[in-house]
Design an enzyme around this catalytic site. Structure first.
Site, PDB file in Angstrom:
ATOM      1  CE  LYS A  35      -0.267  -0.257   5.011  1.00  0.00           C
ATOM      2  NZ  LYS A  35      -0.986  -0.832   6.150  1.00  0.00           N
ATOM      3  CE1 TYR A 255      13.347  31.873   4.296  1.00  0.00           C
ATOM      4  CE2 TYR A 255      13.555  29.498   3.970  1.00  0.00           C
ATOM      5  CZ  TYR A 255      13.289  30.765   3.468  1.00  0.00           C
ATOM      6  OH  TYR A 255      12.972  30.913   2.151  1.00  0.00           O
TER       7      TYR A 255
END
Ligand SMILES: *Cc1c(COP(=O)(O)O)cnc(C)c1O
Length: 358
Positions: A35, A255
């Protein structure tokens, strides 16, 4: 031109892991769980590499149909079954096995007839409280299935363990007891364990095992890595250095200036960011493997880049490869630094990252 981030998929390792699992499974047959795009490894190519697994499990109808379209003839099980008549017809057309976990799904079979087209796996909820019939409701569900106008081609029983990765195993023991009680006297084949249950030896006498994570060479346990079980990593997420810069003591990187150099430092900027699935939750200190050494991530993860402190590591230049996880750096170890589990890292590698055979 340096090469940007890519996920190298080692199908040889995938096949090796299947063999390790087979050896552990004893006489039980293996359902390879593929899956979520085979946990990020590429649904069709992964399944093709281990076609001899004999059976596959997926979460969605579309995934099962993709396997059939690729020519895979092995048993394919829809772990959540189907939810409508049209899905039921598609599943029949493609000869997909159905998990039956809810009375609505029995109603669908009653209304449409033709259950003989299917192998059915009735799911019993033994304590996970997610999908399945509670033990007290299971006999009635089984009775309805047995009264269908056309009998299913095969009928099997399954359950799912909630805490198989916990060493003490008390919850697992209780689940196994409830499952055994529900199955008593029925003489139907059963399936119980996922990777953790298989690797820790729970439910040794069930007929089918359902490993996912272990196939891809990662460990479901907090306190061990896949290598402890002889499993090899299938995915290596690798990128390269975009630039190297010298920063002096006290300068800040990235940042928010979230990292301040505690001394003069060499920082490598690497082409990998949350746009690729290298989550912003990767904490400072998360290791990146570069020139075979673990270098710590510094500052914040950006969309396309991270910064790594490579002070003292020789031979780093533009284009030097940097491994985010995989060969030499277990995804389990990285997941711990990212506050998550290997499952999530593997299956959230983003669309823009090409999967390349090794
Ligand atoms: C995902 C899943 C598995 C495989 O679990 P792993 O922990 O990856 O081995 C097995 N059974 C069911 C029902 C699942 O949803």
């Amino acid at each position: 031109m340096s090469r940007l981030i890519r996920a190298i998929i080692d199908t040889q390792a995938l096949r090796h892991n299947l063999n390790v699992i087979r050896a552990r499974a004893g006489r039980a047959r293996v359902i390879a769980v593929v899956k979520a795009n085979a946990y990020g490894h590429g649904l069709v190519s992964a399944a093709l590499a281990i076609q001899d697994a004999g059976a596959f499990a997926v979460a969605r109808l579309e995934e099962g149909m993709s396997l059939r379209a690729a020519g895979i003839t092995a048993r394919v099980i829809l772990l959540e079954g189907v939810f409508s008549r049209s899905q039921l017809e598609d599943a029949a057309q493609d000869q997909l096995d159905l998990v039956i976990h809810d009375t609505r799904q029995i109603e669908l079979l009653e209304q449409t007839g033709g259950a003989a087209r299917f192998a059915l796996w009735i799911k019993i909820d033994t304590g996970m409280n997610r999908l399945g019939f509670a033990p007290r409701d299971f006999p009635a569900a089984l009775k309805r299935i047995r009264m269908l106008r056309s009998a299913p081609r095969e009928l099997r029983l399954m359950t799912h363990l909630a805490c198989a990765d916990e060493r003490d195993g008390e919850v697992t023991r209780a689940q196994l007891e409830r499952f055994a009680a529900a199955c008593e006297g029925l003489r139907l084949e059963t399936s119980v364990v996922n990777s953790a249950g298989l690797l820790c030896g729970a439910a040794p006498d069930s007929h089918w095992v359902r490993p996912g994570l272990a196939l891809y060479g990662a460990s479901p346990f907090e306190d061990s890595t896949a290598a402890d079980f002889g499993l090899q990593p299938v995915m290596t997420l690798v990128s390269s250095v975009l630039t190297v810069r010298e920063v002096s003591k006290g300068e800040r990187v990235g940042y928010g200036g979230a990292w301040t150099a505690p001394r003069a430092a060499r920082v490598a900027i690497i082409a990998a960011g949350y746009g690729d699935g290298v989550h912003r939750s990767f904490a400072p200190g998360t290791p990146v493997l570069i020139r075979k050494q673990r270098a710590p991530l510094v500052g914040r993860v950006s969309m396309d880049m991270i910064a790594v402190d490579v002070t003292g590591i020789a031979g780093i230049d533009v284009g030097t490869p940097a491994i985010l996880w995989g060969e030499g750096l277990p995804v389990e170890e990285v997941a711990r630094h990212a506050g998550t589990i290997p499952y999530e890292l593997l299956c959230s590698v983003s669309q823009r990252v090409p999967l390349e055979p090794r």
